[in-house]
Motif scaffolding. Structure first.
Motif, PDB file in Angstrom:
ATOM      1  N   ILE A  58      -1.772  11.377   2.053  1.00  0.00           N
ATOM      2  CA  ILE A  58      -1.658   9.982   2.117  1.00  0.00           C
ATOM      3  C   ILE A  58      -1.539   9.534   3.354  1.00  0.00           C
ATOM      4  CG2 ILE A  58       0.466   8.329   2.053  1.00  0.00           C
ATOM      5  CD1 ILE A  58       1.389   9.638  -0.680  1.00  0.00           C
ATOM      6  N   ALA A  59      -1.256  10.421   4.343  1.00  0.00           N
ATOM      7  CA  ALA A  59      -1.443   9.952   5.903  1.00  0.00           C
ATOM      8  C   ALA A  59      -2.838   9.654   6.206  1.00  0.00           C
ATOM      9  CB  ALA A  59      -0.894  11.297   6.615  1.00  0.00           C
ATOM     10  N   ASP A  60      -3.646  10.503   5.699  1.00  0.00           N
ATOM     11  CA  ASP A  60      -5.371  10.218   5.907  1.00  0.00           C
ATOM     12  C   ASP A  60      -5.480   8.751   5.178  1.00  0.00           C
ATOM     13  OD1 ASP A  60      -6.129  12.751   7.198  1.00  0.00           O
ATOM     14  OD2 ASP A  60      -5.196  13.503   5.154  1.00  0.00           O
ATOM     15  N   VAL A 120       4.529   9.684  10.397  1.00  0.00           N
ATOM     16  CA  VAL A 120       3.336   8.882  10.914  1.00  0.00           C
ATOM     17  C   VAL A 120       2.714   7.656  10.007  1.00  0.00           C
ATOM     18  CG1 VAL A 120       2.784  11.032  12.461  1.00  0.00           C
ATOM     19  CG2 VAL A 120       1.683  10.776  10.136  1.00  0.00           C
ATOM     20  N   SER A 121       2.769   8.070   8.560  1.00  0.00           N
ATOM     21  CA  SER A 121       2.340   7.013   7.660  1.00  0.00           C
ATOM     22  C   SER A 121       3.166   5.745   7.880  1.00  0.00           C
ATOM     23  CB  SER A 121       2.338   7.549   6.276  1.00  0.00           C
ATOM     24  OG  SER A 121       1.712   8.645   6.116  1.00  0.00           O
ATOM     25  N   ALA A 122       4.642   5.867   7.939  1.00  0.00           N
ATOM     26  CA  ALA A 122       5.458   4.995   8.026  1.00  0.00           C
ATOM     27  C   ALA A 122       5.342   4.141   9.252  1.00  0.00           C
ATOM     28  CB  ALA A 122       6.885   5.205   7.928  1.00  0.00           C
ATOM     29  N   GLU A 123       4.980   4.892  10.617  1.00  0.00           N
ATOM     30  CA  GLU A 123       4.575   4.247  11.855  1.00  0.00           C
ATOM     31  C   GLU A 123       3.339   3.348  11.775  1.00  0.00           C
ATOM     32  OE1 GLU A 123       4.042   5.508  16.635  1.00  0.00           O
ATOM     33  OE2 GLU A 123       4.497   7.073  15.026  1.00  0.00           O
ATOM     34  N   SER A 144       0.846  -1.231   0.007  1.00  0.00           N
ATOM     35  CA  SER A 144       0.070   0.020  -0.010  1.00  0.00           C
ATOM     36  C   SER A 144       0.919   1.251  -0.176  1.00  0.00           C
ATOM     37  CB  SER A 144      -1.234   0.169   1.032  1.00  0.00           C
ATOM     38  OG  SER A 144      -1.959  -1.079   1.018  1.00  0.00           O
ATOM     39  N   LEU A 145       1.796   1.523   0.909  1.00  0.00           N
ATOM     40  CA  LEU A 145       2.678   2.516   0.922  1.00  0.00           C
ATOM     41  C   LEU A 145       3.179   2.851  -0.335  1.00  0.00           C
ATOM     42  CD1 LEU A 145       3.141   5.181   2.506  1.00  0.00           C
ATOM     43  CD2 LEU A 145       4.977   3.630   3.795  1.00  0.00           C
ATOM     44  N   ALA A 146       3.988   1.561  -0.923  1.00  0.00           N
ATOM     45  CA  ALA A 146       4.977   2.020  -2.158  1.00  0.00           C
ATOM     46  C   ALA A 146       3.932   2.150  -3.366  1.00  0.00           C
ATOM     47  CB  ALA A 146       5.371   0.710  -2.648  1.00  0.00           C
ATOM     48  N   ILE A 147       2.535   1.741  -3.145  1.00  0.00           N
ATOM     49  CA  ILE A 147       1.571   2.433  -4.298  1.00  0.00           C
ATOM     50  C   ILE A 147       1.468   3.768  -4.113  1.00  0.00           C
ATOM     51  CG2 ILE A 147      -0.651   2.254  -5.175  1.00  0.00           C
ATOM     52  CD1 ILE A 147      -0.708  -0.817  -4.306  1.00  0.00           C
ATOM     53  N   LEU A 148       1.050   4.161  -2.653  1.00  0.00           N
ATOM     54  CA  LEU A 148       0.974   5.515  -2.415  1.00  0.00           C
ATOM     55  C   LEU A 148       2.081   6.602  -2.981  1.00  0.00           C
ATOM     56  CD1 LEU A 148      -1.133   4.914   0.877  1.00  0.00           C
ATOM     57  CD2 LEU A 148      -2.043   5.792  -1.185  1.00  0.00           C
TER      58      LEU A 148
END
Length: 217
Positions: free
Chosen positions: A163-165, A100-103, A70-74
């Motif tokens: 992305i954080a949301d 905070v996204s990585a956390e 997911s994070l790679a896609i974002l």
């Protein structure tokens, strides 16, 4: 892009990782073809492997390029569509948003294990174990800090949707399902209002409608 985007996702009621890029793409008005896999189907693994050698969802195909996780896609979408401001433009805000996204991406294992996403369910728990309570308090702190520092001009963590949301939307769903009141976890009303803002998104309503259709089938 010659063939456009294809996003492979799982069940909308339970696939928290699928929700994240789907929600971001909808909010950023990025066109894509949705490919949905029933994660309860007997041949689920074979279906997923037809789209990804990693054997998991979500998967984004950008033409012939495959991006999984997911994070790679974002991150890929943020690079390909800078005009959509999927990360905050302010460097300090962007650093906090990435942190905070990585956390979220790597942490909160107790919450994930004991409070899996059940988008449509309402199952408040009064006996949360200590590690889950620690996770909840930390998330409330994160939301409060982001809103206080960078949320002054809109309802989201960094004012506008980022992305954080997208990363924390499934957590908002978990809290709505399992937590009666966030005040005992240090919420001054900021976290509760943030959850309301996430669920007020038209894309969240669309995702929820999809979950209802799945469960009714």
């Amino acid at each position: 892009m010659a063939d456009g985007y294809r996003l492979v996702i799982g069940n909308k009621n339970t696939s928290s990782w699928s929700l994240r890029p789907w929600l971001a793409m909808k909010e950023a008005a990025i066109d894509f073809t949705e490919i949905r896999i029933n994660l309860r189907a007997p041949d689920m693994k074979d279906q997923i492997l037809a789209h990804s050698r990693a054997g998991k969802v979500p998967v984004l195909w950008a033409g012939d390029t495959m991006i999984w996780d997911s994070l790679a896609i974002l991150e890929y979408l943020a690079e390909q569509h800078p005009e959509m401001a999927l990360w905050p433009s302010n460097i300090e805000a962007r650093a906090l948003a990435r942190s905070v996204s990585a956390e979220m991406h790597s942490g909160f294992q107790a919450l994930r294990e004991h409070c899996p996403m059940k988008l449509l369910a309402r199952e408040p728990k009064d006996d949360l174990i200590d590690p889950v309570q620690v996770n909840i308090r930390r998330i409330v702190d994160i939301w409060t800090e982001c809103r206080q520092k960078f949320g002054g001009s809109g309802p989201f963590l960094f004012s506008h949707f980022t992305i954080a949301d997208a990363m924390y939307a499934p957590v908002a769903s978990r809290f709505k399902t399992y937590i009666r009141d966030l005040a005992p976890f240090g919420d001054d009303g900021t976290a509760a209002a943030y959850i309301d803002a996430v669920f007020a998104l038209p894309a969240m309503a669309e995702w929820s409608d999809g979950a209802r259709q799945e469960t009714a089938a």
